[in-house]
Design a protein around this motif. Sequence first.
Motif: not given
Length: 681
Positions: A250-251, A290, A293-294, A296-297, A308, A527-528, A531, A535
């Motif tokens: 995810n990063q 968080t 963040a969840n 978004v991803i 993910r 998008r990542r 994210y 975070t």
Amino acid sequence: MSVDLRDLDSDQLQAATAPRGPVAILAGAGTGKTRTITYRIAHLIDQGFASPGRVLAVTFTNRAAGEMRHRLGLMGIGGVQARTFHAAALRQLRYFWPQVAGDLPWRLIDNKFSLVGRAARSLGIATDTENIRDLLGEIEWAKATLIAPDGYAERAQNRKTPEPPDKVAEVYRRYEELKTTPEGIGLDFDDLLLHTAGALENSSAIAEEFREQYRTFVVDEYQDVTPLQQRVLDAWLGERDDLTVVGDANQTIYSFTGATPDYLLNFSRKYPHATVVKLQRDYRSTPQVTNLANEVIGKATGRVAGTRLKLQGMRPAGPDPEFDSYEDEPSEARAVAGRIRSLLDKGVPAHEIAVLYRINAQSATFEQALADAGIVYQVRGGEEFFQRAEIRQAISQLVRVAQIDGLAGGERLTKVVAAALAPLGLTDTEPEGAQARERWQSLKALAELSEELVVATPDLDLNGLLRKLQERAAAKHPPTMEGVTLASLHAAKGLEWDAVFLVGLTDGMLPITHAIKAGQEQIEEERRLFYVGVTRAREYLYHSYAKARQEGGRANRKRSRFLDGIVADPDAVTTSRRPRTQRCRVCGKPLETPTAKVLGRCEDCPSDAGEGVFEALRQWRLATATENQVPAYIVFTDATLMALAEAMPESLEEMLSVSGIGPVKVQNFGEEVLEVLEQFR
């Protein structure tokens, strides 16, 4: 030595104590991955599965390598080699070079820019800084993905290249030729990896000697490995599988450098017997952060989305993330500065606040707003701390003092440092003026770092302190400076703050225009990147965007598509809720332009401003802008001056009701404006 594993949660414990062999740790943001892999190394050594001198831990930054060595040192473990890929390859190549190339001399090329410039110039290609930088980036991408000059043009057909692919290929070819001179061969950092892999692949003697030395391997940030780095890792391993990798697909935000998450995603296919552990408990951020963040991803598509992680915020509940839109960038920047001032007043330290944006060019407006508000800031990604002129000068001064009194230690050492820096500008109080203040802040940070090092090592003398500072400089590990951080999202990777402002969230900026043109795969990388920005925040998280670039400009920007389905768009026109139409106070017609909306009337309707008021305000603005060395519109736009002339506010509170004026402007200029207006009452 016995490693105490009680500080680890159940997932971290499973990863740390997994059997020797292939292990993949899928570690979400803030889940304690560095702690986990440090404990894994310590546990393997403690249980006799590995010896310190035969462990090679690979990180992606010198700072991360230094942090790992430091943590292992605190656990009483020394001798583990923690290095970046390039640093490890350089060390190995220096040792094995005589066996590879005999007496052929070589040198490390640390400035590729000039060679690429010469190659471009020989082909009649533009040699401005931006074009050479882009050409160099293409060469580095090609080498990282194992593409030779002859294969570049074909592989780059779908890439955005600074010149036609065949021209870039020729620049690449000539660059490679220019590295070799009668004095020997020049190697760039990618060549270090290529030659190291080649030496191990082609010489059984070299491979056997290396593999006898190193038995256990750990790779951090495995989602960012390039094909070239993976080739080196495969050469290191040979047929062995004593490998631990740590990463989070995810990063993955560095594909433009050749990085790919494929090796992480395919790890359990390559090693069917591998242990795979997920770390999802986020000890960095509140549940509110968080959860966002969840979300978004969770909207990600493509292969990366299939692995993910779902973060679980382990901190106490905090404030909900906030989302705001503004008419223009200066208004957005002023509002951000105002919110930062409020956080500072609440006791949040300045160094625990960050403003993050997509590209470095976005920083100027926010720098101006923070400066106007009297808020100290630092731009990350600018000049490195240890390369600043005042720091180089300060360390030179300490070297001269060491020649006289190099054995000064303890409390006396901190006094010696302070006395040495005093003539360079380190005073007891912060000076006035932006440049003097910036110099003072750097010197103060160096003095405080020196004091920290003395406290950590009580028997440290001045010569030892200089060695410690040299190590910090080599690791690019600057001291913490008291100031709000301004940084790009890429530069923020791996960092965290109590409060984060994600700004400029418009389509065309995040995702950036060239990613939109490139297609869905690149949009997903953007998008990542979003994210990663989310975070970075521990507690406070703010999102904002501006509908126009300048005050009075066309409000034609749309907010980032990454906010769709997450927060309602206040500017969206729906059948159930339409935005209120602002009408002219003179003729009643709808106001169309941003200038008209600031004035509250059509631009061609008569003004009711008193004679001479507008011109007096313009004269005041000119003097103020000249004194502050900023463009006039930074103080107030013409539209705002006219609105002031027509409204004739009698107090600071009344000024706040004038369109285009916020708390920061009132604080900076309010009293002076009221004095100008008082002449016409």
